[in-house]
Design an enzyme around this catalytic site. Structure first.
Site, PDB file in Angstrom:
ATOM      1  N   TRP A 130       0.828  -1.208   0.000  1.00  0.00           N
ATOM      2  CA  TRP A 130       0.000   0.000   0.000  1.00  0.00           C
ATOM      3  C   TRP A 130       0.859   1.253   0.000  1.00  0.00           C
ATOM      4  CZ3 TRP A 130      -4.248  -1.233  -1.966  1.00  0.00           C
ATOM      5  CH2 TRP A 130      -4.919  -2.407  -1.606  1.00  0.00           C
ATOM      6  N   ASP A 141      -1.432   6.689   6.291  1.00  0.00           N
ATOM      7  CA  ASP A 141      -2.533   5.797   5.937  1.00  0.00           C
ATOM      8  C   ASP A 141      -2.732   4.867   7.140  1.00  0.00           C
ATOM      9  OD1 ASP A 141      -4.132   3.714   5.021  1.00  0.00           O
ATOM     10  OD2 ASP A 141      -2.917   3.279   3.239  1.00  0.00           O
ATOM     11  N   LYS A 201     -11.777  -1.790   6.760  1.00  0.00           N
ATOM     12  CA  LYS A 201     -10.912  -2.710   7.488  1.00  0.00           C
ATOM     13  C   LYS A 201     -11.376  -2.843   8.940  1.00  0.00           C
ATOM     14  CE  LYS A 201      -8.683  -2.983   3.746  1.00  0.00           C
ATOM     15  NZ  LYS A 201      -7.409  -2.505   3.302  1.00  0.00           N
TER      16      LYS A 201
HETATM   17  C1  LIG Z   1      -6.994  -1.927   2.085  1.00  0.00           C
HETATM   18  C2  LIG Z   1      -5.977  -0.885   2.175  1.00  0.00           C
HETATM   19  C3  LIG Z   1      -5.892   0.144   1.215  1.00  0.00           C
HETATM   20  C4  LIG Z   1      -6.778   0.200  -0.005  1.00  0.00           C
HETATM   21  O1  LIG Z   1      -8.074   0.481   0.333  1.00  0.00           O
HETATM   22  P1  LIG Z   1      -9.184   0.738  -0.781  1.00  0.00           P
HETATM   23  O2  LIG Z   1     -10.280   1.346   0.016  1.00  0.00           O
HETATM   24  O3  LIG Z   1      -9.527  -0.594  -1.355  1.00  0.00           O
HETATM   25  O4  LIG Z   1      -8.640   1.652  -1.796  1.00  0.00           O
HETATM   26  C5  LIG Z   1      -4.935   1.108   1.396  1.00  0.00           C
HETATM   27  N1  LIG Z   1      -4.111   1.110   2.456  1.00  0.00           N
HETATM   28  C6  LIG Z   1      -4.183   0.138   3.396  1.00  0.00           C
HETATM   29  C7  LIG Z   1      -3.235   0.181   4.549  1.00  0.00           C
HETATM   30  C8  LIG Z   1      -5.113  -0.876   3.292  1.00  0.00           C
HETATM   31  O5  LIG Z   1      -5.170  -1.829   4.225  1.00  0.00           O
END
Ligand SMILES: *Cc1c(COP(=O)(O)O)cnc(C)c1O
Length: 360
Positions: free
Chosen positions: A101, A171, A195
């Site tokens: 990511w 993030d 998540k």
């Molecule tokens: C799942 C995830 C993403 C991507 O998320 P989307 O909503 O599918 O774009 C980005 N960063 C992390 C840390 C993730 O776990």
């Protein structure tokens, strides 16, 4: 009606209490005679929902007044572009690459300016967090970027990097609301909610106000400007009303559970049950450096692909689902987010012990 123990990395398990409340309200939300899926986002009823969700989130995270809370679409992945478009005034940004990511965010930023990879753990399949105490931060860097919890690899920053005074962007998708976080240490904290917080289709971005301006990269679409959404309190266009509603319920549930301090305790307890077993097992092994272990995502392997597959199959049949590891790591991964009860982890470990006995 029976529910499984769901170890999915995302979309992931939600609190049963929340699901039941939603079920009760699906035909008639709070005497409105409509479901939240059917009502105008400009209605008073919905306005109360979004305002209350924001207030509860601010309360839970102790978000300072000089930060805006934005409910945005496009998932966490759209932020990979939105961040450079809004923040790269000098066209330089430093990225710490600790997993897929972070790497995707880095690659996206490179489209808009000079993205510099100042540290990486790719040499060892992202199984650790690099030492970030004295990194070569660019003088011109507009920000330093991290992915706080690495969903696929199961690592987490226990200490924030030394950014040498530069703004830090994080993030936090897979550790959102799993423990207290000092928002004031960040310029932007954002996370896809699917998540640890709610259903798929929304990202919450917590953005320091001085970064919300019209001074964005040339050609930035209206929808990609933080200012567009901040000025309209996340109602510039139709937002993901359903997701905001469910997240709001989860915020209330978190408050009822004792807030983020209590969640941290709950999550530490759960993770310890699993990690202690992995450390004592002859068959199952964790894949990351102990000091960097995530409380949320726990990858593990047997060292034998066929045995891994047998385990995943038998676990699924026994009601422990979504344990297959990410294709780049192999093996298994148990995501044990807030809504996973302790008993789910205890039962998984009991199942693993039995599997080990039977397959020696
Ligand atoms: C799942 C995830 C993403 C991507 O998320 P989307 O909503 O599918 O774009 C980005 N960063 C992390 C840390 C993730 O776990």
């Amino acid at each position: 009606m029976s529910r499984v123990y769901n170890f999915s990395a995302g979309p992931a398990v939600l609190p049963e209490e929340v699901l039941k409340e939603i079920q009760e309200e699906i035909f008639d939300y709070n005497g409105s005679g409509q479901s939240v899926m059917e009502m105008s986002h400009r209605s008073k009823v919905f306005d109360d929902i979004i305002k209350e969700a924001e207030a509860d989130l601010r309360d839970l995270m102790h978000i300072p007044d000089n930060y805006k809370v934005l409910f945005l679409q496009g998932g966490a992945s759209l932020q990979f572009a939105m961040i450079p478009m809004n923040l790269m005034k000098n066209k330089v940004a430093d990225y710490i690459v600790t997993g897929q990511w972070a790497k995707k965010a880095y690659q996206e930023a490179a489209k808009y300016g000079k993205a510099v990879k100042i540290a990486s753990s790719e040499d060892k399949t992202f199984s650790y967090i690099p030492d970030c105490s004295d990194l070569p931060i660019d003088d011109d860097a507009d920000y330093v970027y991290i992915c706080m919890n690495n969903t696929i690899y199961g690592t987490v920053y226990k200490e924030l990097p030394n950014t040498k005074g530069k703004d830090l962007v994080a993030d936090v998708s897979s550790c959102f609301l799993s423990e207290p976080l000092d928002v004031s240490k960040f310029a932007i904290v954002y996370g896809g909610v699917q998540k640890n917080v709610g259903p798929a289709g929304m990202v919450i971005a917590i953005v320091r106000e001085d970064l919300i301006t019209d001074d964005v990269l040339e050609g930035t679409p209206t929808m990609m400007k933080y200012k567009t959404h901040a000025d309209a309190d996340s109602l510039y266009n139709t937002p993901n009303c359903w997701c905001i509603y469910v997240c709001g319920k989860v915020f209330k549930w978190l408050k009822k559970m004792g807030g983020l301090e209590a969640m941290k305790e709950h999550n530490e307890k759960k993770a310890a049950i699993l990690y202690d077993f992995l450390d004592s097992s002859e068959m199952f092994k964790g894949t990351v450096e102990k000091k960097d272990r995530s409380l949320m995502n726990v990858p593990f392997v047997t060292g034998d692909k066929d045995l891994d597959a047998k385990f995943v199959k038998e676990a699924t049949e026994a009601g422990f689902v979504n344990l297959k590891g990410h294709r780049t790591v192999g093996g298994m991964r148990a995501s044990i987010y807030n809504a996973m009860p302790i008993e789910g982890v205890e039962k998984l470990v009991a199942f693993m012990k039995k599997f080990e006995e039977e397959n020696k």
